[in-house]
Design an enzyme around this catalytic site. Structure first.
Site, short mmCIF file in Angstrom:
data_model
loop_
_atom_site.label_atom_id
_atom_site.label_comp_id
_atom_site.label_asym_id
_atom_site.label_seq_id
_atom_site.Cartn_x
_atom_site.Cartn_y
_atom_site.Cartn_z
N ARG A 58 47.20 11.56 36.55
CA ARG A 58 47.26 10.83 35.40
C ARG A 58 47.71 11.83 34.18
NH1 ARG A 58 42.95 7.43 35.92
NH2 ARG A 58 42.71 8.59 37.93
N THR A 59 47.04 12.82 34.15
CA THR A 59 47.57 13.96 33.09
C THR A 59 48.73 14.35 33.20
OG1 THR A 59 45.06 14.37 32.80
CG2 THR A 59 46.76 15.87 31.52
N LYS A 86 51.78 33.92 46.13
CA LYS A 86 52.35 35.36 46.68
C LYS A 86 51.68 36.65 45.98
CE LYS A 86 56.84 33.10 48.02
NZ LYS A 86 58.01 33.30 47.25
N ARG A 108 47.52 23.40 32.83
CA ARG A 108 46.34 22.91 33.42
C ARG A 108 45.67 24.25 34.29
NH1 ARG A 108 43.55 17.53 35.67
NH2 ARG A 108 43.69 17.16 33.55
N HIS A 136 39.79 19.99 26.86
CA HIS A 136 40.81 18.82 27.47
C HIS A 136 41.27 18.39 26.10
CE1 HIS A 136 43.24 16.42 29.93
NE2 HIS A 136 42.40 16.17 30.68
C1 NCD Z 1 39.41 15.01 33.59
C2 NCD Z 1 39.83 16.22 33.89
O1 NCD Z 1 40.59 16.72 34.74
O2 NCD Z 1 39.06 16.87 33.28
N1 NCD Z 1 40.62 13.82 34.31
C3 NCD Z 1 41.62 13.73 33.37
O3 NCD Z 1 42.17 14.62 32.84
N2 NCD Z 1 42.07 12.37 33.47
C4 NCD Z 1 38.23 14.47 34.25
C5 NCD Z 1 37.89 14.60 35.80
O4 NCD Z 1 38.31 15.37 36.51
O5 NCD Z 1 36.61 14.01 36.05
#
Ligand code: NCD
Length: 318
Positions: A58-59, A86, A108, A136
């Site tokens: 989703r992100t 690599k 990320r 986050h």
């Molecule tokens: C979260 C994450 O990646 O930190 N999810 C997200 O971004 N929707 C929480 C999770 O992974 O549980």
């Protein structure tokens, strides 16, 4: 203009007025998205690169859609298949990308602090899409917008964050944001899943869901982050659900109009009963996803504005 940041690396450096500025803009983007009107072009001519060194559904989709809705050219780098495999260092990857002159870099990374480090090496705006257990920020902002829209305010609410706090960057960013906006925060979970030094966070800690949920306005559930656990933190998933999984009986301790949240991905039957997650009268989980796009549109819009202001008219012309 009360948003002065060059990057969005975390909630920690944000002033409450900056949070409000961003949420106000996101609120108008949420309405705009619902209206189905044509896309805007506030990021037209800008290049957004998404670098996800950790899996995400989703992100990543949300950042991609947000950029496209605002007219940016969006590129997704498949970091699993990249030169990192690599042996290239994070800094070399950053410098390579920087030479391509992106305007917005969404990152990320599994290591806490990696996104901050990267931001020091590039001259575009960097947005943290989650770094290890650290922060986050867009998740906390989208949670805040969801709460504000459901409750009509974002202060003096009693909010319970439940489950695996220790491994959760979502919990850290939310504790900071909701604390800055003067809410009462309760953390509920087994001691093995509480971070050390929790007393310094200005929160109340509970081991029992029944006690911790008493009269709260918001119940925020967290996933058991098994990929970050290096041992037995819980006896069994069945036992965990029994004690900490949100079901109707436990939710009955919260206020009758309390909302239920989860950042996803959910483990139904582990931290949350599927019936609660799907209850449209209580669960705002789908609204969270919807607000995610709006919040990311607002964040990239504000950072692009600051970037233009910093570069000045000359460079923009060139
Ligand atoms: C979260 C994450 O990646 O930190 N999810 C997200 O971004 N929707 C929480 C999770 O992974 O549980």
């Amino acid at each position: 203009m009360t948003f002065r940041q060059q990057h969005l690396l975390g909630i920690e450096p944000l002033h409450p007025t900056e949070i409000t500025t961003l949420l106000d803009l996101a609120d108008s983007y949420a309405d705009h998205n619902r209206s189905g009107k044509a896309h805007r072009d506030v990021l037209a001519g800008l290049t957004q690169i998404n670098m996800f060194f950790e899996n995400s559904t989703r992100t990543q989709a949300s950042f991609e859609l947000a950029g496209k809705r605002l007219g940016a050219d969006v590129m997704n780098m498949g970091m699993q298949a990249s030169s990192i495999k690599k042996g290239e260092t994070l800094i070399d990857t950053a410098l390579t990308l920087n030479a391509m002159r992106p305007d917005l870099l969404v990152v990320r990374h599994p290591h806490s602090g990696a996104v901050d480090l990267l931001a020091q090496k590039v001259n575009c705006a960097v947005l943290n899409a989650g770094d290890g257990r650290h922060e986050h920020p867009t998740q906390a902002l989208l949670d805040a917008l969801t709460i504000r829209r459901a409750k009509g305010r974002l202060h003096r609410l009693s909010i319970a964050i439940c489950g695996d706090i220790a491994h959760s960057r979502v919990a850290r960013s939310n504790i900071m944001l909701l604390g800055k906006m003067e809410n009462r925060i309760r953390l509920i979970g087994p001691p093995t899943l509480m971070p050390s030094g929790i007393a310094d966070f200005g929160v109340e800690v509970f081991e029992s869901m029944e006690e911790g949920l008493k009269d709260v306005d918001v119940v925020m559930m967290l996933r058991l982050q098994k990929e970050r656990m290096d041992g037995g933190f819980i006896p069994s998933e069945r036992e965990y659900f029994h004690r900490y999984g949100l079901d109707a009986a436990k939710l009955a301790h919260a206020k009758p109009d309390a909302i239920v949240m989860h950042p996803g991905p959910m483990n139904r039957g582990v931290e949350i009963d599927g019936n609660i997650a799907d209850d449209i009268n209580r669960s705002v989980i789908q609204e969270q996803v919807e607000m995610g796009v709006a919040v990311r549109m607002a964040a990239m819009d504000l950072l692009a504005q600051n970037q233009r202001a910093a570069r000045g008219p000359k460079e923009v012309m060139a």
